[in-house]
Write a protein that holds these residues in place. Structure first.
Motif, mmCIF file in Angstrom:
data_model
loop_
_atom_site.group_PDB
_atom_site.id
_atom_site.type_symbol
_atom_site.label_atom_id
_atom_site.label_comp_id
_atom_site.label_asym_id
_atom_site.label_seq_id
_atom_site.Cartn_x
_atom_site.Cartn_y
_atom_site.Cartn_z
ATOM 1 N N UNK A 111 -5.195 -10.465 8.019
ATOM 2 C CA UNK A 111 -5.196 -9.584 9.192
ATOM 3 C C UNK A 111 -3.806 -9.008 9.455
ATOM 4 N N UNK A 112 -2.773 -9.838 9.235
ATOM 5 C CA UNK A 112 -1.403 -9.374 9.456
ATOM 6 C C UNK A 112 -1.045 -8.255 8.491
ATOM 7 N N UNK A 113 -1.408 -8.438 7.219
ATOM 8 C CA UNK A 113 -1.095 -7.426 6.215
ATOM 9 C C UNK A 113 -1.871 -6.132 6.472
ATOM 10 N N UNK A 114 -3.145 -6.263 6.800
ATOM 11 C CA UNK A 114 -3.953 -5.071 7.076
ATOM 12 C C UNK A 114 -3.380 -4.310 8.268
ATOM 13 N N UNK A 115 -3.016 -5.038 9.305
ATOM 14 C CA UNK A 115 -2.430 -4.398 10.468
ATOM 15 C C UNK A 115 -1.112 -3.715 10.149
ATOM 16 N N UNK A 116 -0.303 -4.373 9.317
ATOM 17 C CA UNK A 116 1.014 -3.829 8.964
ATOM 18 C C UNK A 116 0.875 -2.552 8.152
ATOM 19 N N UNK A 117 0.054 -2.574 7.117
ATOM 20 C CA UNK A 117 -0.038 -1.418 6.236
ATOM 21 C C UNK A 117 -0.857 -0.281 6.825
ATOM 22 N N UNK A 118 -1.654 -0.562 7.840
ATOM 23 C CA UNK A 118 -2.414 0.511 8.491
ATOM 24 C C UNK A 118 -1.492 1.478 9.225
ATOM 25 N N UNK A 119 -0.262 1.054 9.504
ATOM 26 C CA UNK A 119 0.701 1.915 10.200
ATOM 27 C C UNK A 119 1.549 2.735 9.241
ATOM 28 N N UNK A 120 1.407 2.512 7.948
ATOM 29 C CA UNK A 120 2.222 3.208 6.948
ATOM 30 C C UNK A 120 1.624 4.558 6.596
ATOM 31 N N UNK A 121 2.484 5.548 6.401
ATOM 32 C CA UNK A 121 2.055 6.828 5.863
ATOM 33 C C UNK A 121 1.959 6.706 4.341
ATOM 34 N N UNK A 122 1.236 7.639 3.677
ATOM 35 C CA UNK A 122 1.191 7.602 2.210
ATOM 36 C C UNK A 122 2.586 7.615 1.587
ATOM 37 N N UNK A 123 3.496 8.401 2.156
ATOM 38 C CA UNK A 123 4.855 8.452 1.620
ATOM 39 C C UNK A 123 5.569 7.126 1.740
ATOM 40 N N UNK A 124 5.363 6.422 2.846
ATOM 41 C CA UNK A 124 5.977 5.106 3.027
ATOM 42 C C UNK A 124 5.413 4.099 2.032
ATOM 43 N N UNK A 125 4.109 4.196 1.756
ATOM 44 C CA UNK A 125 3.494 3.302 0.769
ATOM 45 C C UNK A 125 4.108 3.496 -0.611
ATOM 46 N N UNK A 126 4.341 4.746 -0.984
ATOM 47 C CA UNK A 126 4.913 5.056 -2.296
ATOM 48 C C UNK A 126 6.325 4.483 -2.405
ATOM 49 N N UNK A 127 7.141 4.714 -1.385
ATOM 50 C CA UNK A 127 8.516 4.205 -1.398
ATOM 51 C C UNK A 127 8.524 2.689 -1.462
ATOM 52 N N UNK A 128 7.673 2.052 -0.675
ATOM 53 C CA UNK A 128 7.612 0.588 -0.633
ATOM 54 C C UNK A 128 7.188 0.028 -1.986
ATOM 55 N N UNK A 129 6.175 0.649 -2.599
ATOM 56 C CA UNK A 129 5.700 0.184 -3.906
ATOM 57 C C UNK A 129 6.772 0.358 -4.972
ATOM 58 N N UNK A 130 7.498 1.477 -4.913
ATOM 59 C CA UNK A 130 8.577 1.707 -5.881
ATOM 60 C C UNK A 130 9.641 0.613 -5.773
ATOM 61 N N UNK A 131 9.998 0.238 -4.548
ATOM 62 C CA UNK A 131 11.005 -0.809 -4.363
ATOM 63 C C UNK A 131 10.549 -2.122 -4.978
ATOM 64 N N UNK A 132 9.265 -2.436 -4.856
ATOM 65 C CA UNK A 132 8.750 -3.669 -5.449
ATOM 66 C C UNK A 132 8.764 -3.590 -6.968
ATOM 67 N N UNK A 133 8.455 -2.402 -7.501
ATOM 68 C CA UNK A 133 8.492 -2.225 -8.958
ATOM 69 C C UNK A 133 9.899 -2.456 -9.499
#
Length: 209
Positions: A111-133
């Motif tokens: 629930x915490x993760x779903x709530x957290x990522x529901x606030x992210x824009x597509x651009x924020x998701x891309x940047x976040x995923x790149x940092x993990x890569x």
């Protein structure tokens, strides 16, 4: 420490020999990447290991990095375009199974993760995923050095071309960063015998006690 000696040995190879890296060593590097850290532990990227010469020649078109096609293996770190609720639910279920927990045992995390990522824009998701890569890339470089496999991390590639050739967009992915693996051509690589140049430790780091 051997790790320090191996990192002193490591450099970004400019020219590779024709020698191929054994699949055993490649598999160890892949496993090291899979075991590396990622924020929230949810591994928001995938790894593609490419040896096909025609595919690699196509991927290298227009790039100044000949290492894309002239090394033994090419690793492509592909970040997620979106962190979906379904992905989080499935990943948490896998965590519960691997840790021998009852179904729903990690519901608070889910629930915490779903709530957290529901606030992210597509651009924020891309940047976040790149940092993990990039965390995975760092682990790959260390693992390769430990195995005395040469490596070259690269951003000098056409991400749209990679997405097209590898069909990444259809998989909900995008090319984040790439890494060639192989063995240095010491006689023809101008950096092979060059001393490693790094800042003095006391200039690079600050200890606050």
């Amino acid at each position: 420490m051997n790790i320090i000696k191996n990192l002193q040995w490591r450099y970004a190879v400019k020219k590779y020999s024709d020698e191929q890296v054994s699949e055993d060593k490649i598999d160890e590097i892949i496993e090291a990447i899979n075991l590396t850290a990622s924020s929230c532990g949810i591994q928001p990227y995938r790894l593609f290991v490419i040896t096909n010469p025609e595919v690699r020649q196509r991927l290298g078109e227009g790039s100044f990095n000949a290492q894309i096609h002239a090394s033994s293996h090419l690793l492509v770190f592909a970040g997620f375009n979106e962190i979906t609720t379904d992905y989080i639910t499935e990943y948490v279920e896998m965590m519960e199974q691997q840790r021998n927990l009852e179904k729903g045992g990690l519901k608070i995390l889910e629930d915490t993760l779903i709530g957290y990522f529901s606030t992210h824009t597509p651009g924020q998701n891309v940047i976040w995923s790149d940092k993990q890569a990039y965390i995975g890339l760092g682990t790959a470089l260390i693992a390769a050095a430990e195995l005395k496999v040469d490596a070259t991390p690269m951003e000098g590639f056409d991400p749209k071309l990679f997405d097209e050739v590898l069909g990444l967009s259809e998989k909900g992915l995008h090319a984040s960063v790439i890494l060639s693996l192989g063995y240095r051509d010491a006689e023809n690589d101008y950096l092979a015998s060059a001393p490693k140049a790094r800042l003095p430790i006391n200039e690079f780091s600050t200890k606050i006690n």
